[in-house]
Design a protein around this motif. Structure first.
Motif, mmCIF file in Angstrom:
data_model
loop_
_atom_site.group_PDB
_atom_site.id
_atom_site.type_symbol
_atom_site.label_atom_id
_atom_site.label_comp_id
_atom_site.label_asym_id
_atom_site.label_seq_id
_atom_site.Cartn_x
_atom_site.Cartn_y
_atom_site.Cartn_z
ATOM 1 N N HIS A 1 19.931 29.347 42.383
ATOM 2 C CA HIS A 1 19.384 27.799 42.602
ATOM 3 C C HIS A 1 19.914 26.661 43.062
ATOM 4 O O HIS A 1 21.165 26.557 42.062
ATOM 5 N N ARG A 2 19.962 25.779 44.283
ATOM 6 C CA ARG A 2 21.050 25.014 45.025
ATOM 7 C C ARG A 2 21.931 26.169 44.856
ATOM 8 O O ARG A 2 23.260 25.408 45.397
ATOM 9 N N GLU B 1 17.773 28.375 47.463
ATOM 10 C CA GLU B 1 17.105 27.462 47.120
ATOM 11 C C GLU B 1 16.996 26.303 47.148
ATOM 12 O O GLU B 1 18.082 26.098 47.374
ATOM 13 N N ASP C 1 16.510 22.048 47.779
ATOM 14 C CA ASP C 1 16.248 20.628 47.586
ATOM 15 C C ASP C 1 16.204 19.620 48.721
ATOM 16 O O ASP C 1 17.447 19.405 49.293
ATOM 17 N N HIS D 1 19.850 17.795 45.754
ATOM 18 C CA HIS D 1 19.110 17.610 44.624
ATOM 19 C C HIS D 1 18.365 15.834 44.251
ATOM 20 O O HIS D 1 17.488 15.753 44.679
ATOM 21 N N GLU E 1 12.565 22.831 48.861
ATOM 22 C CA GLU E 1 11.852 22.027 47.843
ATOM 23 C C GLU E 1 11.606 20.650 48.590
ATOM 24 O O GLU E 1 12.524 20.311 48.509
ATOM 25 N N LYS F 1 11.004 17.283 48.093
ATOM 26 C CA LYS F 1 11.695 16.644 46.800
ATOM 27 C C LYS F 1 11.593 15.108 46.940
ATOM 28 O O LYS F 1 11.204 14.868 48.321
ATOM 29 N N GLN G 1 8.049 25.133 47.554
ATOM 30 C CA GLN G 1 8.043 24.526 46.450
ATOM 31 C C GLN G 1 7.816 23.201 46.473
ATOM 32 O O GLN G 1 8.757 22.245 47.147
ATOM 33 N N PHE H 1 6.708 19.999 42.986
ATOM 34 C CA PHE H 1 6.324 19.662 41.866
ATOM 35 C C PHE H 1 4.777 18.574 42.301
ATOM 36 O O PHE H 1 3.844 18.201 41.615
ATOM 37 N N LEU I 1 5.397 23.869 41.440
ATOM 38 C CA LEU I 1 5.987 23.653 40.545
ATOM 39 C C LEU I 1 4.887 23.057 39.480
ATOM 40 O O LEU I 1 4.122 22.120 39.799
ATOM 41 N N TYR J 1 11.754 27.958 36.217
ATOM 42 C CA TYR J 1 13.410 27.678 36.256
ATOM 43 C C TYR J 1 13.876 27.606 35.466
ATOM 44 O O TYR J 1 12.964 27.005 34.178
ATOM 45 N N THR J 2 15.013 27.071 35.261
ATOM 46 C CA THR J 2 16.104 27.207 35.759
ATOM 47 C C THR J 2 16.987 28.161 34.329
ATOM 48 O O THR J 2 17.378 27.566 33.707
ATOM 49 N N PHE K 1 14.211 31.160 38.922
ATOM 50 C CA PHE K 1 15.801 29.989 39.846
ATOM 51 C C PHE K 1 16.739 30.353 38.726
ATOM 52 O O PHE K 1 16.427 30.024 37.523
HETATM 53 O O1 G3P Z 1 13.337 24.045 42.086
HETATM 54 C C1 G3P Z 1 13.435 24.415 41.055
HETATM 55 C C2 G3P Z 1 13.809 23.913 40.176
HETATM 56 O O2 G3P Z 1 14.565 23.553 40.821
HETATM 57 C C3 G3P Z 1 12.948 22.665 39.736
HETATM 58 O O3 G3P Z 1 13.573 21.258 39.092
HETATM 59 O O4 G3P Z 1 15.128 19.892 38.972
HETATM 60 O O5 G3P Z 1 16.335 21.962 39.766
HETATM 61 O O6 G3P Z 1 14.377 20.802 41.041
HETATM 62 P P1 G3P Z 1 15.571 20.692 39.764
#
Ligand code: G3P
Ligand code: CA
Length: 307
Positions: free
Chosen positions: A42-43, A69, A71, A84, A151, A153, A183, A185, A205, A275-276, A295
């Motif tokens: 994650h990131r 991952e 963003d 992010h 992702e 965003k 991915q 939302f 998501l 996640y996460t 994640f």
């Molecule tokens: O992408 C999964 C998770 O990362 C979604 O939340 O806010 O950390 O991008 P966020």
């Protein structure tokens, strides 16, 4: 597993030239690999190093991550930037909206120094002065050596993001090599991407939180009803364009999904990538529920559990 993608690949593989057959094989391999448990950094390994920096990505690779991952936002001059937040304030020494700054302005910022102040126990002077990365830079460095879990965003802020992203991934051969999943939302964003290239595995998501009256749960953008009321048809509607669903697990200390959610998603052909998840006990609990990946900011902790 997502039958639409598999049928399209099977057709592609039959009676075609060697390069096209290899392309189908690579995509099929990615779908096969997604049936195994996937560690999604994650990131990057962002518990160990500033998110979305080279140290974070390098550590994630060393720690056995299956996917990096990323963003995505866009600069004022249209560059796909890996960050992010909508704003610069938390993770850079700048302020304001990402989209209000040009590539040159964003590249002048320090995206590593904040981490040393926020996490003195993991501070490293080498993090200071790290530069914000573009998607192109990440792809130039890793190519098909890693898989990317990207992702989209705030796609409503960047109507051109989907097109620009798919164009970049196709130009770099990352779709045909089975190197990328996307991915969001935003259902609209994922549907746009599916229309642009139906071979890209997509993950929807979802974020469940209490309703204002506190009497139940609601999904952020209305993609599904509350978990207790989700029907098979709701999940089939997601499976029409996506291979998986990525839910939050807990809100304010309370579970928002359970093992039944995972089972129902599986029954409707969807992978489940929550996640996460950073706590090993929580990781183990979700492994026991049968999730297909997670994640995490700490890929090393998850690697230890799934080895
Ligand atoms: O992408 C999964 C998770 O990362 C979604 O939340 O806010 O950390 O991008 P966020
Ligand atoms: Ca994300």
């Amino acid at each position: 597993m997502n039958t639409a993608i598999r049928c399209s690949l099977a057709t592609l593989a039959l009676g075609l030239t060697a390069p096209l057959a290899a392309q189908a094989d690579a995509l099929e391999q990615q779908l096969d690999d997604l049936q195994d448990f996937q560690i999604i950094a994650h990131r990057g390994a962002s518990g160990h190093a500033p998110e979305h920096t080279w140290p974070s990505y390098e550590k994630a690779r060393e720690m056995g991550a299956d996917y990096l991952e990323l963003d995505l936002h866009m600069s004022a001059d249209g560059e796909l930037m890996v960050i992010h937040d909508d704003t610069l304030d938390r993770t850079t020494d700048g302020t304001g909206q990402v989209k209000a700054h040009t590539l040159a302005e964003l590249k002048a910022l320090d995206v590593g120094g904040w981490f040393n102040q926020a996490h003195p126990e993991r501070a490293d002077e080498a993090f200071t002065g790290a530069r914000m990365l573009t998607l192109d830079e990440v792809i130039d460095r890793y190519g098909t050596d890693v898989r990317y879990y990207i992702e989209t965003k705030s796609p409503e802020r960047y109507p051109e993001l989907q097109h620009s992203l798919v164009e970049t991934l196709e130009a770099e051969g990352l779709v045909e090599s089975g190197s990328v999943a996307i991915q969001s939302f935003s259902q609209d964003s994922l549907r746009q991407i599916h229309d642009l290239n139906a071979d890209i595995p997509l993950v929807q998501l979802v974020w469940y939180s209490p309703t204002e009256d506190g009497n139940g749960l609601t999904e952020w953008t209305g993609v599904t009803p509350p978990p207790a009321e989700i029907s098979d048809a709701d999940l089939q509607a997601i499976a029409d364009y996506a291979v998986g669903i990525g839910p939050n697990v807990v809100y304010d200390g309370e579970d928002v999904i359970d093992a039944g959610f995972v089972e129902q998603a599986h029954d409707n052909g969807l992978l489940v990538h929550p996640y996460t998840i950073n706590d090993p006990e929580q990781m183990q609990r979700l492994l026991d529920w049968g999730v297909d990946g997670m994640f995490t900011n700490f890929p090393d902790r998850l690697s230890e559990l799934v080895e």
